[in-house]
Design an enzyme around this catalytic site. Structure first.
Site, mmCIF file in Angstrom:
data_model
loop_
_atom_site.group_PDB
_atom_site.id
_atom_site.type_symbol
_atom_site.label_atom_id
_atom_site.label_comp_id
_atom_site.label_asym_id
_atom_site.label_seq_id
_atom_site.Cartn_x
_atom_site.Cartn_y
_atom_site.Cartn_z
ATOM 1 N N TYR A 283 -10.601 -11.623 0.693
ATOM 2 C CA TYR A 283 -10.337 -11.942 1.991
ATOM 3 C C TYR A 283 -8.714 -11.574 2.154
ATOM 4 O O TYR A 283 -7.832 -12.529 2.608
ATOM 5 C CB TYR A 283 -10.296 -13.639 1.903
ATOM 6 C CG TYR A 283 -10.402 -13.876 3.443
ATOM 7 C CD1 TYR A 283 -11.443 -13.433 4.500
ATOM 8 C CD2 TYR A 283 -9.456 -14.980 3.950
ATOM 9 C CE1 TYR A 283 -11.224 -13.917 5.524
ATOM 10 C CE2 TYR A 283 -9.462 -15.520 5.267
ATOM 11 C CZ TYR A 283 -10.599 -15.008 5.991
ATOM 12 O OH TYR A 283 -10.504 -15.374 7.292
ATOM 13 N N SER A 284 -8.311 -10.375 1.945
ATOM 14 C CA SER A 284 -7.019 -9.924 2.076
ATOM 15 C C SER A 284 -6.390 -9.659 3.496
ATOM 16 O O SER A 284 -7.352 -9.601 4.064
ATOM 17 C CB SER A 284 -6.656 -8.627 1.113
ATOM 18 O OG SER A 284 -7.511 -7.578 1.746
ATOM 19 N N GLU A 285 -5.423 -9.521 3.559
ATOM 20 C CA GLU A 285 -4.850 -9.415 5.176
ATOM 21 C C GLU A 285 -5.399 -8.232 5.619
ATOM 22 O O GLU A 285 -5.746 -8.260 6.650
ATOM 23 C CB GLU A 285 -3.273 -9.455 5.010
ATOM 24 C CG GLU A 285 -2.577 -9.189 6.452
ATOM 25 C CD GLU A 285 -1.194 -9.544 6.361
ATOM 26 O OE1 GLU A 285 -0.597 -9.489 7.690
ATOM 27 O OE2 GLU A 285 -0.625 -9.861 5.243
ATOM 28 N N SER B 66 8.257 1.741 8.077
ATOM 29 C CA SER B 66 6.879 1.901 7.549
ATOM 30 C C SER B 66 6.108 3.121 8.129
ATOM 31 O O SER B 66 6.521 3.704 8.965
ATOM 32 C CB SER B 66 6.128 0.543 8.356
ATOM 33 O OG SER B 66 6.625 -0.402 7.785
ATOM 34 N N CYS C 14 0.765 -1.142 0.008
ATOM 35 C CA CYS C 14 -0.249 -0.072 -0.047
ATOM 36 C C CYS C 14 0.886 1.217 -0.009
ATOM 37 O O CYS C 14 0.484 2.317 -0.474
ATOM 38 C CB CYS C 14 -0.922 -0.217 1.169
ATOM 39 S SG CYS C 14 -2.214 -1.257 1.269
ATOM 40 N N HIS C 15 1.994 1.265 0.485
ATOM 41 C CA HIS C 15 2.879 2.276 0.819
ATOM 42 C C HIS C 15 4.351 2.347 0.096
ATOM 43 O O HIS C 15 4.832 3.422 0.108
ATOM 44 C CB HIS C 15 3.100 2.514 2.349
ATOM 45 C CG HIS C 15 1.936 2.829 3.093
ATOM 46 N ND1 HIS C 15 1.417 2.105 4.064
ATOM 47 C CD2 HIS C 15 0.860 3.615 2.919
ATOM 48 C CE1 HIS C 15 0.343 2.320 4.634
ATOM 49 N NE2 HIS C 15 -0.103 3.369 4.080
ATOM 50 N N ARG C 16 4.542 1.248 -0.556
ATOM 51 C CA ARG C 16 5.803 1.269 -1.408
ATOM 52 C C ARG C 16 5.751 0.562 -2.544
ATOM 53 O O ARG C 16 4.796 -0.610 -2.648
ATOM 54 C CB ARG C 16 6.802 0.785 -0.295
ATOM 55 C CG ARG C 16 6.960 -0.451 0.175
ATOM 56 C CD ARG C 16 8.052 -0.992 0.948
ATOM 57 N NE ARG C 16 7.941 -0.190 2.298
ATOM 58 C CZ ARG C 16 8.653 0.844 2.449
ATOM 59 N NH1 ARG C 16 9.826 1.046 2.036
ATOM 60 N NH2 ARG C 16 8.653 1.348 3.699
#
Length: 333
Positions: free
Chosen positions: A190-192, A110, A61-63
């Site tokens: 059903y993702s983390e 993070s 999501c962030h990198r």
């Protein structure tokens, strides 16, 4: 068990990582960089079956980061082309590449400091690379040791505790929108990240939680709808989009009905974004750019001693890799 190849690392041929993150690059540019690096990765692939692949693509999501073995000229070309997109890339080579990945896996680089999800994301990126190519020894060594030490770091050292998380942001947003605990929540995929948000909200008193997935799931105290049965005209107050592949999993006609239910909120956790249609109301659509802004405003400071300890471990493994490769070259003479 890592397998040693014939590769070598010298002044011209580097083990490096080039990428962009939430710190320097907005979501729209990260989406463009991901598409670019997916294509650029092909140039790292082996041209013959006996050759080893030299790249691992990490996208979260962030990198977005491409780890690979290549000449300085190749990395410089990639960096130049990324800059032309309006993004601001970073490039780390050799020992700095090691220290960077070790800090990433340890959760010290993070947006959510000390997060645990990144460990699984890095592992999945590594395993996917293994499935697609016979990976070079140096990359095996880098990722296996980083994953090992990331786990050790979390178990032997006290990571900073924080409530500044994506699930906490979601709860904050639902409270701001005055969403009742009786609201119906639909999690697409059903993702983390969907699971972490769903179980967090369940603990906060939300009970009408439904997952939409390809296959039947074993869920306790939560409902399920299969993909072929889902309908956005059903009265879901909040919809969570958990992965980019959802964009192409349903016909556009289905997506166009996502705003038909009055007052509905849509959270899009995917990069690239999963929603293929323009939001009917911007304040009812929340993507990772908005989430990142909130997390950044509430971000905790990095613990310098913990960050330095991870870097030092990375440097030691870099030196170990060079000794291993030197012995390999000496034995082949």
């Amino acid at each position: 068990m890592v397998r040693e190849g014939e590769e070598h690392i010298d002044e011209e041929f580097s083990l490096g990582v080039i990428g962009v993150s939430y710190r320097e690059t907005a979501l729209q540019q990260r989406e463009q960089v991901l598409q670019f690096l997916q294509q650029a990765q092909l140039s790292f692939y082996p041209k013959f079956p006996q050759e080893e692949g030299r790249s691992v693509l990490l996208s979260t999501c962030h990198r977005v980061e491409l780890y690979g073995m290549a000449t300085e000229a190749i990395f410089s070309t990639l960096e130049k082309e990324i800059r032309e997109m309006g993004a601001i890339p970073y490039f780390y080579r050799n020992q700095d590449c090691f220290s960077h990945l070790f800090c990433v896996v340890g959760g010290m680089d993070s947006l959510v400091l000390g997060e645990t999800e990144i460990q699984g994301q890095v592992k999945r990126a590594y395993l996917q690379a293994i499935e697609e190519q016979k990976l070079a020894f140096a990359l095996h060594f880098l990722f296996q040791k980083a994953l090992k030490e990331g786990k050790v770091f979390r178990t032997k050292r006290s990571s900073p505790s924080t409530e500044i998380t994506i699930p906490a942001f979601v709860q904050h947003e639902l409270q701001k929108q005055k969403m009742a605990r009786s609201a119906s929540l639909l999690f697409m995929g059903y993702s983390e990240i969907n699971r972490s948000v769903a179980y967090y909200l369940q603990k906060q008193g939300f009970s009408r939680i439904t997952f939409c997935s390809r296959q039947p799931l074993s869920l306790r105290s939560m409902d399920q709808v299969l993909r072929e049965e889902v309908c956005f005209q059903d009265p879901y107050h909040v919809i969570f989009l958990g992965s980019s592949e959802l964009r192409h999993a349903f016909p556009r006609s289905l997506w166009e009905g996502v705003w038909d239910f009055p007052g509905r909120l849509v959270f899009d956790f995917a990069v690239p974004r999963a929603l293929p249609v323009q939001p009917a109301c911007r304040d009812r659509y929340i993507d990772m750019e908005q989430i990142s802004d909130w997390l950044r405003q509430h971000q905790k400071e990095v613990f310098p001693l913990q960050l330095d300890s991870l870097r030092e471990v990375g440097y030691r493994y870099w030196e170990s890799l060079n000794r291993r490769l030197a012995r390999r070259r000496y034995a082949s003479v």
